[in-house]
Motif scaffolding. Structure first.
Motif, PDB file in Angstrom:
ATOM      1  N   LEU A   1      15.101 -68.570  83.062  1.00  0.00           N
ATOM      2  CA  LEU A   1      14.842 -67.152  83.483  1.00  0.00           C
ATOM      3  C   LEU A   1      16.444 -66.927  84.204  1.00  0.00           C
ATOM      4  CD1 LEU A   1      11.420 -66.192  83.780  1.00  0.00           C
ATOM      5  CD2 LEU A   1      12.753 -65.242  81.656  1.00  0.00           C
TER       6      LEU A   1
ATOM      7  N   ASP B   1      19.447 -67.821  86.861  1.00  0.00           N
ATOM      8  CA  ASP B   1      20.116 -69.379  87.091  1.00  0.00           C
ATOM      9  C   ASP B   1      21.161 -69.237  88.165  1.00  0.00           C
ATOM     10  OD1 ASP B   1      22.112 -71.503  86.691  1.00  0.00           O
ATOM     11  OD2 ASP B   1      23.821 -69.779  85.193  1.00  0.00           O
TER      12      ASP B   1
ATOM     13  N   TRP C   1      12.463 -70.932  85.139  1.00  0.00           N
ATOM     14  CA  TRP C   1      12.486 -71.245  84.034  1.00  0.00           C
ATOM     15  C   TRP C   1      11.385 -70.937  83.714  1.00  0.00           C
ATOM     16  CZ3 TRP C   1      15.125 -73.964  80.405  1.00  0.00           C
ATOM     17  CH2 TRP C   1      16.991 -74.183  80.857  1.00  0.00           C
TER      18      TRP C   1
ATOM     19  N   SER D   1      17.080 -78.000  82.192  1.00  0.00           N
ATOM     20  CA  SER D   1      15.708 -78.690  80.993  1.00  0.00           C
ATOM     21  C   SER D   1      15.388 -78.061  81.889  1.00  0.00           C
ATOM     22  CB  SER D   1      15.297 -79.311  79.971  1.00  0.00           C
ATOM     23  OG  SER D   1      15.107 -80.523  81.386  1.00  0.00           O
TER      24      SER D   1
ATOM     25  N   ASP E   1       8.826 -71.560  80.758  1.00  0.00           N
ATOM     26  CA  ASP E   1       8.589 -72.172  79.455  1.00  0.00           C
ATOM     27  C   ASP E   1      10.129 -73.165  79.006  1.00  0.00           C
ATOM     28  OD1 ASP E   1       6.302 -72.224  79.361  1.00  0.00           O
ATOM     29  OD2 ASP E   1       6.194 -70.449  77.224  1.00  0.00           O
ATOM     30  N   ASN E   2      10.797 -73.223  78.076  1.00  0.00           N
ATOM     31  CA  ASN E   2      11.705 -73.477  77.368  1.00  0.00           C
ATOM     32  C   ASN E   2      13.619 -72.602  78.114  1.00  0.00           C
ATOM     33  OD1 ASN E   2      10.993 -76.503  77.090  1.00  0.00           O
ATOM     34  ND2 ASN E   2      10.293 -76.022  75.477  1.00  0.00           N
ATOM     35  N   GLN E   3      12.678 -71.558  78.728  1.00  0.00           N
ATOM     36  CA  GLN E   3      14.175 -70.303  78.549  1.00  0.00           C
ATOM     37  C   GLN E   3      14.238 -70.310  80.056  1.00  0.00           C
ATOM     38  OE1 GLN E   3      12.834 -66.798  77.528  1.00  0.00           O
ATOM     39  NE2 GLN E   3      14.829 -65.515  77.929  1.00  0.00           N
TER      40      GLN E   3
END
Length: 584
Positions: A510, A512, A504, A542, A506-508
Motif C-alpha cells: 500500500l 512504499d 502492506w 513481501s 495482505d499481499n499488496q
C-alpha cells in the motif's frame, strides 16, 4: 402658471362704481378639458387676464373675488393675447361668503371625439378649503371623463360603496374620511366591469379638503388619442393633480404536481375556470409555479388529456388563494373502477405555505408528501450522516406535519420505514449537493405502488423531487451501501532504523518508503472482510516477517486511522517497546 390676480382687486379696478362696496366670495379653477388642442388655457374675467397658462389637470388656488356683481368669464387657449381669442364664455354672479369650484370640461368640437361633450365650466357653490372636522379629510368626487359611463366607486378595505352611479359632469360629496391608506375599485355602474383598482392614500391630507377627479378618455383611440383615463387628487391649495397609482391585483403562486399512478390517467389536463393551464401533463411531472388572481374563488378541474372543456371533471376543487401566498397542489388517487387495491378517489391536495427558495442560501428545504395509494403510514430517517428521524407518521394524502426541512446542502441517505414496525422498506440516496440544489425549496413526493401486482402492474413505489421550475420529477436512486472503507497510516516510530517503512495489505504493497512523522492520504480498501495490514522495513518484497501486523474487518463507508508506534531495533533504546499498529 403665474400667480393669479385676486378677483376683488381686478373687478374693483375695472368697474367705475367707486361708491358701491361688494361682498366677497372665493373661487378655484381646474383645467380638466381633455381636448388635445387645449394643453393649457387662459382665464379672463371681465376682459382682464386672471390666470395665465393653466395646464391640463392643473388647479389654481382659491381666489378672493367680489360677490353680487356680474362677472364675464372667458376661456382662451394658452398664450392668448386678449379675451378676443375666447373659445368659451359664461356670465356668473357669485354669492356673498360662498366658495366655488369651476372645472373646465368637455372638448371644443366633436371632430374626432366620441361621444362629444361640449366644452363648459362646471360650477359648484359649496366648496371647502379645509376639512369640516380636525384630523379628517373631506373628499369631493367628480366625474370628468367624457367617454366613461356612469361609475361606482367602492373602497374595498373597509368603507364600501362611496359613489353610486356617478355620471359625467356630476359631483358627489363631500365624504368626510379618516386619513388612511385606502383602495378604490372603479366599476361601470351598469355592467359592473372593473376599470381600475387604485391606491388612495389620504395620510398626507389630514385637515384638508380635496377633489378626486376622473380625467381623460376611457378609449383614447376613439378620442384623437388623447390622455388616458385616470383619477387625480386636486387639493384646495392648487397645483398639478396627483394621479392615483394602480393597486396591483392580489396574486398567488401555484404549482401542480401529477402523482396519480392510475395508468388510465398517464397524462392529464388541468383547468382553472374555463382556461386550460396544464395541457397533457404527464405522470410524475409538475408545472412551474405560476401566478393566479388571489382573493377570489376558483374552480379547478382535472380532465383526461385532450379534453375540450372542464365540464364533468374527474376531480375538482373550489378554492380561494390569498395574496402573495404560494401553494402546492398534489393530484393523486385512482379513477379506474377496478384493478387497484386500495382505490381512493382522485383528489387535489393543497399546501398553502409553499416555498420556491430555501430560507437560507446555504441550505435546501424539503417538504414531504405521501401520494402512494397503497403505502402504509411511514417515517423517513436520514442514516448517511446520522440526522435520524426527519418525518414521522406520514399518511396518504398528507404533507409532513414537520413542514419544510431545512438541510445543509449535502448528500444524504433516506430510509422509508414502516411506522408500526420500524421496518426499513426502502433506502434512497438524496444527492442534494451533487445536483446543485443549494438555495432551492423542493417537494419530496412518495409516488407509485408498494404492491404493483395488486394495482394493474402499475409503477413501483419511489421518492421523487419536484423543483419549483417544473418539469419531470427527479427519482431518488436506490441507496447501495459502499463496499469499501478508508484507512490512513501515521508513522510515529522514532527509531532511526525505521525512518522509512513499507505498509502492506495482505499481499499488496500500500505504501512504499513511508517517512517518519508523516500521515498518508486516506486509502480506499475493501470492507466487510478480514484484511491483514503489515509494517516492514523499506525495500521489502513481501509482507513476510513484519515488524507488526493487524488483522481487521472494516465497516463499509467508514474512515479509520492506524498509528504506527514503538521501537524497531533490538537495542539502543530504553525501553524497547515493540512496534504496534493502533487502530482508531
Amino acid at each position: 402658471m403665474k400667480s393669479p390676480k385676486t378677483l376683488s382687486l381686478l373687478v374693483f379696478s375695472i368697474c367705475l362704481f367707486p361708491l358701491i362696496t361688494w361682498g366677497q366670495a372665493r373661487l378655484q379653477f381646474i383645467h380638466n378639458s381633455p381636448d388635445i388642442s387645449l394643453d393649457s388655457i387662459d382665464v379672463y374675467v371681465n376682459k382682464t387676464l386672471l390666470i395665465d397658462n393653466i395646464n391640463f389637470r392643473e388647479a389654481s388656488e382659491f381666489i378672493q373675488g367680489p360677490s353680487g356683481i356680474p362677472l364675464l368669464i372667458e376661456i382662451c387657449p394658452g398664450n392668448s393675447t386678449s379675451a378676443e381669442d375666447a373659445l368659451y364664455s359664461t356670465a356668473v354672479m357669485l354669492s356673498q361668503g360662498k366658495k366655488y369650484i369651476a372645472i373646465a370640461q368637455g372638448t371644443i368640437d366633436g371632430n374626432g371625439y366620441n361621444p362629444w361633450q361640449p366644452f363648459e365650466l362646471q360650477f359648484i357653490d359649496y366648496a371647502r378649503e379645509t376639512s369640516n372636522n380636525t384630523g379628517q379629510t373631506d373628499v369631493l368626487f367628480f366625474h370628468g371623463s367624457t367617454d366613461a359611463p356612469a361609475l361606482d366607486i367602492i373602497e374595498t378595505t373597509s368603507l364600501g360603496l362611496l359613489c353610486d352611479n356617478l355620471s359625467y359632469g356630476q359631483f358627489d360629496g363631500y365624504k368626510e374620511l379618516t386619513p388612511a391608506n385606502y383602495v378604490l375599485e372603479i366599476k361601470d355602474s351598469a355592467s359592473q366591469t372593473r376599470y381600475f383598482n387604485l391606491q388612495f392614500d389620504l395620510t398626507p391630507y389630514s385637515g384638508q379638503a380635496l377633489i378626486l377627479m376622473a380625467s381623460g378618455f376611457l378609449v383614447p383611440w376613439m378620442n384623437n388619442n388623447g390622455e388616458d383615463l385616470g383619477f387625480y387628487i386636486v387639493p384646495a391649495s392648487g397645483g398639478m393633480g396627483v394621479p392615483l397609482p394602480p393597486k396591483p391585483d392580489p396574486m398567488a403562486y401555484i404549482q401542480f404536481i401529477h402523482l396519480c399512478a392510475d395508468q388510465a390517467l398517464d397524462s392529464m389536463d388541468i383547468w382553472i375556470g374555463n382556461k386550460k393551464i396544464g395541457n397533457a401533463l404527464p405522470f410524475r411531472y409538475s408545472l412551474p409555479f405560476s401566478e393566479i388572481l388571489a382573493e377570489q374563488s376558483h374552480v379547478i378541474a382535472i380532465q383526461p388529456a385532450g379534453s375540450s372543456s372542464p365540464d364533468n371533471p374527474l376531480a375538482s376543487l373550489t378554492y380561494t388563494f390569498h395574496d402573495q401566498q404560494k401553494y402546492l397542489l398534489m393530484i393523486t388517487g385512482i379513477i379506474s373502477e377496478t384493478g387497484y387495491t386500495p382505490s381512493p378517489v382522485l383528489q387535489i391536495y393543497t399546501f398553502d405555505s409553499a416555498r420556491t427558495e430555501a430560507n437560507s442560501e446555504t441550505a435546501t428545504d424539503l417538504l414531504a408528501f405521501h401520494g402512494s395509494t397503497d403505502a402504509p403510514n411511514f417515517d423517513i430517517y436520514e442514516t448517511g450522516v446520522g440526522l435520524g428521524l426527519l418525518v414521522e407518521d406520514l399518511a396518504y394524502g398528507n404533507f409532513a406535519s414537520e413542514g419544510y426541512l431545512s438541510l445543509t446542502t449535502a448528500d444524504y441517505v433516506l430510509e422509508v420505514r414502516n411506522k408500526p414496525g420500524n421496518e426499513v422498506l426502502y433506502s434512497y440516496s438524496l444527492p442534494l449537493s451533487a445536483l446543485g440544489l443549494q438555495g432551492k425549496a423542493l417537494s419530496l413526493c412518495a409516488s407509485g405502488f408498494v404492491n404493483p401486482e395488486n394495482n394493474s402492474n402499475g409503477p413501483g413505489f419511489g421518492l421523487f423531487l419536484a423543483l419549483p421550475d417544473g418539469g419531470p420529477l427527479f427519482e431518488l436512486p436506490t441507496y447501495i451501501p459502499p463496499t469499501t472503507a478508508f484507512i490512513q497510516f501515521i508513522h510515529n516510530i522514532a527509531d532511526t532504523s525505521a525512518q522509512y517503512l513499507d505498509i502492506w495489505m495482505d499481499n499488496q504493497l500500500l505504501l512504499d518508503n513511508h517517512p517518519f512523522h508523516r500521515a498518508s492520504a486516506y486509502i480506499e480498501v475493501p470492507a466487510n472482510q478480514d484484511l491483514t495490514f503489515s509494517v516492514l522495513h523499506k525495500t521489502s518484497t513481501s509482507p513476510s516477517n513484519p515488524l507488526a501486523s493487524l488483522t481487521q474487518s472494516l465497516e463499509s463507508g467508514k474512515h479509520y486511522i492506524v498509528v504506527l508506534d514503538g521501537i524497531a531495533s533490538s537495542s539502543g533504546y530504553n525501553p524497547l517497546t515493540a512496534v504496534s499498529m493502533n487502530l482508531f
